[in-house]
Design a protein around this motif. Structure first.
Motif, PDB file in Angstrom:
ATOM      1  N   TRP A 188     -59.820 -88.125 -74.347  1.00  0.00           N
ATOM      2  CA  TRP A 188     -59.123 -88.489 -72.995  1.00  0.00           C
ATOM      3  C   TRP A 188     -58.945 -86.822 -72.401  1.00  0.00           C
ATOM      4  CZ3 TRP A 188     -53.998 -89.841 -71.672  1.00  0.00           C
ATOM      5  CH2 TRP A 188     -54.171 -90.640 -71.851  1.00  0.00           C
ATOM      6  N   SER A 189     -58.375 -86.806 -71.540  1.00  0.00           N
ATOM      7  CA  SER A 189     -57.393 -86.032 -70.458  1.00  0.00           C
ATOM      8  C   SER A 189     -57.731 -84.779 -71.668  1.00  0.00           C
ATOM      9  CB  SER A 189     -56.067 -85.863 -70.581  1.00  0.00           C
ATOM     10  OG  SER A 189     -55.558 -87.208 -69.825  1.00  0.00           O
ATOM     11  N   PRO A 190     -59.231 -84.271 -71.968  1.00  0.00           N
ATOM     12  CA  PRO A 190     -59.606 -82.867 -73.256  1.00  0.00           C
ATOM     13  C   PRO A 190     -59.019 -81.721 -72.481  1.00  0.00           C
ATOM     14  CG  PRO A 190     -61.298 -84.114 -71.890  1.00  0.00           C
ATOM     15  CD  PRO A 190     -60.777 -84.938 -71.303  1.00  0.00           C
ATOM     16  N   GLY A 192     -56.194 -81.236 -70.737  1.00  0.00           N
ATOM     17  CA  GLY A 192     -55.070 -81.488 -70.542  1.00  0.00           C
ATOM     18  C   GLY A 192     -54.448 -81.236 -69.189  1.00  0.00           C
ATOM     19  N   THR A 193     -55.504 -81.626 -67.967  1.00  0.00           N
ATOM     20  CA  THR A 193     -54.849 -81.327 -66.888  1.00  0.00           C
ATOM     21  C   THR A 193     -55.344 -82.520 -66.313  1.00  0.00           C
ATOM     22  OG1 THR A 193     -57.764 -80.981 -66.364  1.00  0.00           O
ATOM     23  CG2 THR A 193     -56.380 -79.106 -66.978  1.00  0.00           C
ATOM     24  N   GLY A 194     -55.806 -83.471 -66.429  1.00  0.00           N
ATOM     25  CA  GLY A 194     -55.238 -84.620 -66.080  1.00  0.00           C
ATOM     26  C   GLY A 194     -53.811 -85.011 -65.516  1.00  0.00           C
ATOM     27  N   GLU A 195     -53.455 -85.409 -64.689  1.00  0.00           N
ATOM     28  CA  GLU A 195     -51.770 -85.423 -63.554  1.00  0.00           C
ATOM     29  C   GLU A 195     -51.318 -87.288 -63.969  1.00  0.00           C
ATOM     30  OE1 GLU A 195     -53.528 -84.143 -60.077  1.00  0.00           O
ATOM     31  OE2 GLU A 195     -54.503 -82.869 -60.334  1.00  0.00           O
ATOM     32  N   TRP A 196     -51.585 -87.097 -65.496  1.00  0.00           N
ATOM     33  CA  TRP A 196     -51.105 -88.581 -65.428  1.00  0.00           C
ATOM     34  C   TRP A 196     -49.009 -88.182 -65.863  1.00  0.00           C
ATOM     35  CZ3 TRP A 196     -54.474 -91.572 -64.167  1.00  0.00           C
ATOM     36  CH2 TRP A 196     -55.839 -90.861 -64.634  1.00  0.00           C
ATOM     37  N   ASN A 197     -48.440 -87.573 -65.891  1.00  0.00           N
ATOM     38  CA  ASN A 197     -47.396 -87.101 -65.764  1.00  0.00           C
ATOM     39  C   ASN A 197     -47.022 -86.670 -64.769  1.00  0.00           C
ATOM     40  OD1 ASN A 197     -47.228 -85.104 -66.820  1.00  0.00           O
ATOM     41  ND2 ASN A 197     -46.479 -85.808 -69.176  1.00  0.00           N
ATOM     42  N   LYS A 240     -63.659 -84.854 -66.886  1.00  0.00           N
ATOM     43  CA  LYS A 240     -63.986 -85.801 -65.492  1.00  0.00           C
ATOM     44  C   LYS A 240     -63.421 -84.568 -64.427  1.00  0.00           C
ATOM     45  CE  LYS A 240     -61.270 -86.710 -61.349  1.00  0.00           C
ATOM     46  NZ  LYS A 240     -60.066 -85.833 -60.570  1.00  0.00           N
ATOM     47  N   SER A 241     -64.899 -84.344 -63.834  1.00  0.00           N
ATOM     48  CA  SER A 241     -64.731 -83.664 -62.582  1.00  0.00           C
ATOM     49  C   SER A 241     -64.960 -83.687 -61.133  1.00  0.00           C
ATOM     50  CB  SER A 241     -65.807 -82.013 -62.755  1.00  0.00           C
ATOM     51  OG  SER A 241     -65.365 -81.352 -61.454  1.00  0.00           O
ATOM     52  N   GLU A 242     -64.785 -83.465 -60.048  1.00  0.00           N
ATOM     53  CA  GLU A 242     -64.802 -84.367 -58.897  1.00  0.00           C
ATOM     54  C   GLU A 242     -65.839 -83.256 -58.065  1.00  0.00           C
ATOM     55  OE1 GLU A 242     -62.982 -86.209 -56.736  1.00  0.00           O
ATOM     56  OE2 GLU A 242     -61.559 -86.904 -58.311  1.00  0.00           O
ATOM     57  N   THR A 243     -65.811 -81.193 -58.784  1.00  0.00           N
ATOM     58  CA  THR A 243     -66.177 -80.596 -58.079  1.00  0.00           C
ATOM     59  C   THR A 243     -67.709 -80.551 -58.768  1.00  0.00           C
ATOM     60  OG1 THR A 243     -63.663 -80.178 -57.775  1.00  0.00           O
ATOM     61  CG2 THR A 243     -65.514 -77.926 -57.532  1.00  0.00           C
ATOM     62  N   PRO A 244     -69.035 -80.200 -57.925  1.00  0.00           N
ATOM     63  CA  PRO A 244     -69.808 -79.409 -58.348  1.00  0.00           C
ATOM     64  C   PRO A 244     -70.177 -78.564 -59.343  1.00  0.00           C
ATOM     65  CG  PRO A 244     -70.434 -80.610 -56.497  1.00  0.00           C
ATOM     66  CD  PRO A 244     -69.018 -80.674 -56.858  1.00  0.00           C
TER      67      PRO A 244
HETATM   68  N1  LIG Z   1     -58.630 -94.713 -72.744  1.00  0.00           N
HETATM   69  C1  LIG Z   1     -57.432 -93.771 -71.582  1.00  0.00           C
HETATM   70  O1  LIG Z   1     -56.038 -94.492 -71.832  1.00  0.00           O
HETATM   71  C2  LIG Z   1     -58.009 -93.255 -71.017  1.00  0.00           C
HETATM   72  C3  LIG Z   1     -56.405 -92.068 -70.075  1.00  0.00           C
HETATM   73  C4  LIG Z   1     -56.523 -91.017 -69.363  1.00  0.00           C
HETATM   74  C5  LIG Z   1     -58.273 -90.646 -69.062  1.00  0.00           C
HETATM   75  N2  LIG Z   1     -59.258 -91.734 -69.587  1.00  0.00           N
HETATM   76  C6  LIG Z   1     -60.171 -90.881 -69.954  1.00  0.00           C
HETATM   77  O2  LIG Z   1     -60.737 -89.662 -69.375  1.00  0.00           O
HETATM   78  C7  LIG Z   1     -61.532 -88.768 -68.742  1.00  0.00           C
HETATM   79  C8  LIG Z   1     -61.184 -87.353 -68.324  1.00  0.00           C
HETATM   80  O3  LIG Z   1     -58.989 -87.250 -68.658  1.00  0.00           O
HETATM   81  P1  LIG Z   1     -58.443 -86.854 -67.467  1.00  0.00           P
HETATM   82  O4  LIG Z   1     -59.441 -86.912 -66.094  1.00  0.00           O
HETATM   83  O5  LIG Z   1     -56.953 -87.514 -67.764  1.00  0.00           O
HETATM   84  O6  LIG Z   1     -58.542 -84.942 -67.530  1.00  0.00           O
HETATM   85  P2  LIG Z   1     -59.162 -84.342 -67.976  1.00  0.00           P
HETATM   86  O7  LIG Z   1     -60.745 -84.387 -67.859  1.00  0.00           O
HETATM   87  O8  LIG Z   1     -59.170 -83.667 -68.981  1.00  0.00           O
HETATM   88  O9  LIG Z   1     -59.714 -83.280 -66.798  1.00  0.00           O
HETATM   89  C9  LIG Z   1     -59.444 -83.757 -65.717  1.00  0.00           C
HETATM   90  C10 LIG Z   1     -59.058 -82.635 -64.210  1.00  0.00           C
HETATM   91  O10 LIG Z   1     -59.343 -81.134 -64.620  1.00  0.00           O
HETATM   92  C11 LIG Z   1     -60.750 -80.227 -63.884  1.00  0.00           C
HETATM   93  N3  LIG Z   1     -61.564 -79.990 -64.691  1.00  0.00           N
HETATM   94  C12 LIG Z   1     -62.640 -80.670 -64.743  1.00  0.00           C
HETATM   95  N4  LIG Z   1     -64.254 -79.491 -65.388  1.00  0.00           N
HETATM   96  C13 LIG Z   1     -63.152 -78.555 -64.833  1.00  0.00           C
HETATM   97  C14 LIG Z   1     -63.744 -77.467 -64.589  1.00  0.00           C
HETATM   98  N5  LIG Z   1     -64.916 -76.680 -64.861  1.00  0.00           N
HETATM   99  N6  LIG Z   1     -63.085 -76.358 -64.794  1.00  0.00           N
HETATM  100  C15 LIG Z   1     -61.637 -76.230 -64.007  1.00  0.00           C
HETATM  101  N7  LIG Z   1     -60.941 -77.400 -63.569  1.00  0.00           N
HETATM  102  C16 LIG Z   1     -61.862 -78.475 -63.957  1.00  0.00           C
HETATM  103  C17 LIG Z   1     -60.816 -81.277 -62.831  1.00  0.00           C
HETATM  104  O11 LIG Z   1     -60.455 -81.061 -61.317  1.00  0.00           O
HETATM  105  P3  LIG Z   1     -62.177 -81.252 -60.565  1.00  0.00           P
HETATM  106  O12 LIG Z   1     -61.697 -82.542 -60.221  1.00  0.00           O
HETATM  107  O13 LIG Z   1     -61.414 -80.787 -59.042  1.00  0.00           O
HETATM  108  O14 LIG Z   1     -63.408 -80.631 -61.497  1.00  0.00           O
HETATM  109  C18 LIG Z   1     -59.637 -82.511 -62.665  1.00  0.00           C
HETATM  110  O15 LIG Z   1     -58.485 -81.875 -62.095  1.00  0.00           O
HETATM  111  C19 LIG Z   1     -60.692 -89.884 -67.252  1.00  0.00           C
HETATM  112  O16 LIG Z   1     -61.654 -89.605 -66.490  1.00  0.00           O
HETATM  113  C20 LIG Z   1     -61.321 -91.603 -68.374  1.00  0.00           C
HETATM  114  O17 LIG Z   1     -62.441 -91.620 -68.120  1.00  0.00           O
HETATM  115  C21 LIG Z   1     -58.989 -91.960 -70.825  1.00  0.00           C
END
Ligand SMILES: NC(=O)c1ccc[n+]([C@@H]2O[C@H](COP(=O)([O-])OP(=O)(O)OC[C@H]3O[C@@H](n4cnc5c(N)ncnc54)[C@H](OP(=O)(O)O)[C@@H]3O)[C@@H](O)[C@H]2O)c1
Length: 293
Positions: A188-190, A192-197, A240-244
Motif C-alpha cells: 500500500w502507498s506503493p 510513497g505519494t499517499g498523503e497520510w502524513n 491509487k489514481s483518480e487521473t485517467p
Molecule cells: N491497508 C492499509 O492500511 C492501507 C493504508 C493506505 C492505503 N491503502 C491502500 O493502498 C492504496 C494506494 O495507496 P495510497 O493511495 O496511499 O498511495 P499511492 O497509490 O502510493 O499514491 C497515490 C498518489 O499517487 C498519484 N499517482 C498515481 N499514479 C500516478 C502516476 N502514474 N503518475 C503520477 N502520480 C500518480 C495519485 O495522483 P492521481 O490520483 O492524480 O493519479 C495520488 O496522489 C490505497 O488507495 C488503499 O487502497 C491501504
C-alpha cells in the motif's frame, strides 16, 4: 493481467487499483463511482477497498455499471478496528457485502492488528470462508509477532499481508518473513505519494534521483519503475489514481524489464521512512475512526 497464485490456489491479479480517499476522505458519490468505472474500463480488475474508506457502495456500483461479470473481478475489503471481535465481525462483513452489493468477497482482510481481538476476528472470518462468502482471508499491517501468534491457531492460513511498502520503506525483514511463510506481500502507498502524513511531496520516492535515472534509461516514468520493481519482485501492488492518464500509465508496464542490478539499487534506497500509520502505535487513533453507515 499477470496473476500470482496464493497459498490456497486462488489467483490474484498482481496489479490492483487502490480506492482510498478518491474524491476526498470517505467520499461515496457519483464522482467516486465514475472514477472507479474509468479504472475498470482501462483494464483494472482487482480493486482494493475497506469499510473505513466509506466508498464500498461506489465500488459496487462501478462494477455493476461496467457490465463485466462479477467473477472477472478480484475485490478486497477490510474489517476495521472498531468492527473486530466475535460479536462484531460477521455484522461488519454483512454490512460491507450489502454496500458492495456482492454475494461473495474475493479477499477479506483485518485492516490493522489488534492482538486482544485477532483470534476472535479470525475465527469469525474462517466461518465466513467455510460458508463460501469469502474466497480468501488475509491481513494488513500485521507484524511478524502478530502473524506467528495467528498461525498458532488459524485453521485457514492468511494468503496475504498488505503493508506500507515503497522504495523508502521496503520492510525487507517483514516481507521476507511473509514470503518464508508463503504469505504474499501486497504494497500500500506503493508510490510513497499517499498523503497520510506531513512528509513534503519533494521527499517522496517518485522524485528520487536514482529512480529517475533508471526511468530515463527505459524511457518510462518513475512511477512505472516503482510499480515494475514490485511486480518483478513478486509482490502485489495497488496504486491509487483518480487521473485517467495516470491510471493508463500504471497499467502500461509490459514494455520494459528491470535488470537485477536495478532491482537491487531500488531496494537499497530504503530510508526506513514510514509515510503512514505504525502498527505499534495505531490503536487509539484507529479506535477513534468511524466507519460510515
Ligand atoms: N491497508 C492499509 O492500511 C492501507 C493504508 C493506505 C492505503 N491503502 C491502500 O493502498 C492504496 C494506494 O495507496 P495510497 O493511495 O496511499 O498511495 P499511492 O497509490 O502510493 O499514491 C497515490 C498518489 O499517487 C498519484 N499517482 C498515481 N499514479 C500516478 C502516476 N502514474 N503518475 C503520477 N502520480 C500518480 C495519485 O495522483 P492521481 O490520483 O492524480 O493519479 C495520488 O496522489 C490505497 O488507495 C488503499 O487502497 C491501504
Amino acid at each position: 493481467m499477470q496473476t500470482i497464485t496464493l497459498n490456497n490456489g486462488v489467483k490474484i491479479p498482481q496489479l490492483g487499483y487502490g480506492t482510498a480517499a478518491i474524491g476526498g476522505w470517505q467520499a461515496d458519490n457519483d464522482y467516486v463511482k465514475d472514477t472507479i468505472l474509468k479504472a475498470i474500463e482501462l483494464g483494472f480488475r482487482h480493486i482494493d477497498t475497506a469499510s473505513l474508506y466509506g466508498n464500498e457502495r461506489s465500488v459496487g456500483r462501478a462494477i455493476q455499471e461496467s457490465g463485466i461479470p462479477r467473477e472477472e473481478f478480484f475485490v478486497t475489503t477490510k474489517v476495521w478496528h472498531t468492527e473486530q471481535g466475535a460479536a462484531n465481525t460477521v455484522h461488519a462483513f454483512d454490512r460491507s457485502r450489502e454496500r458492495l452489493q456482492m454475494e461473495y468477497l474475493d479477499l477479506y482482510l483485518i485492516h490493522w492488528p489488534y492482538p486482544e481481538k485477532t483470534q476472535e476476528t479470525w475465527t469469525e472470518m474462517e466461518g465466513l470462508l467455510d460458508d463460501g462468502l469469502i474466497k480468501s482471508l488475509g491481513l494488513s499491517n500485521f507484524r511478524a509477532s502478530d502473524i506467528t501468534d495467528l498461525l498458532s491457531y488459524a485453521r485457514h492460513k492468511p494468503v496475504y499481508n498488505q503493508l506500507e511498502l515503497h522504495p523508502y520503506f521496503t520492510q525487507k525483514e517483514l516481507a521476507d518473513f511473509c514470503t518464508a511463510h508463503d504469505i504474499a506481500v501486497s504494497c500500500w502507498s506503493p508510490l510513497g505519494t499517499g498523503e497520510w502524513n506531513d512528509t513534503p511531496k519533494d521527499e517522496k520516492p517518485i522524485l528520487d534521483a536514482a529512480i529517475a535515472e533508471i526511468a530515463a534509461k527505459h524511457n518510462v516514468s518513475a512511477v512505472q519503475v516503482i510499480l515494475k520493481w514490485n511486480l518483478q519482485s513478486g509482490r502485489i501492488v495497488i496504486p491509487k489514481s483518480e487521473t485517467p492518464k495516470n491510471m493508463a500509465s500504471n497499467l502500461d508496464l509490459d514494455g520494459f524489464t528491470l535488470d537485477a542490478q536495478e532491482i537491487t539499487r531500488i531496494g537499497s534506497l530504503d530510508k526506513g521512512k514510514r509515510f503512514g500509520g505504525d502498527p505499534d502505535h495505531v490503536h487509539d487513533n484507529a479506535m477513534a475512526q468511524i466507519v460510515p453507515a
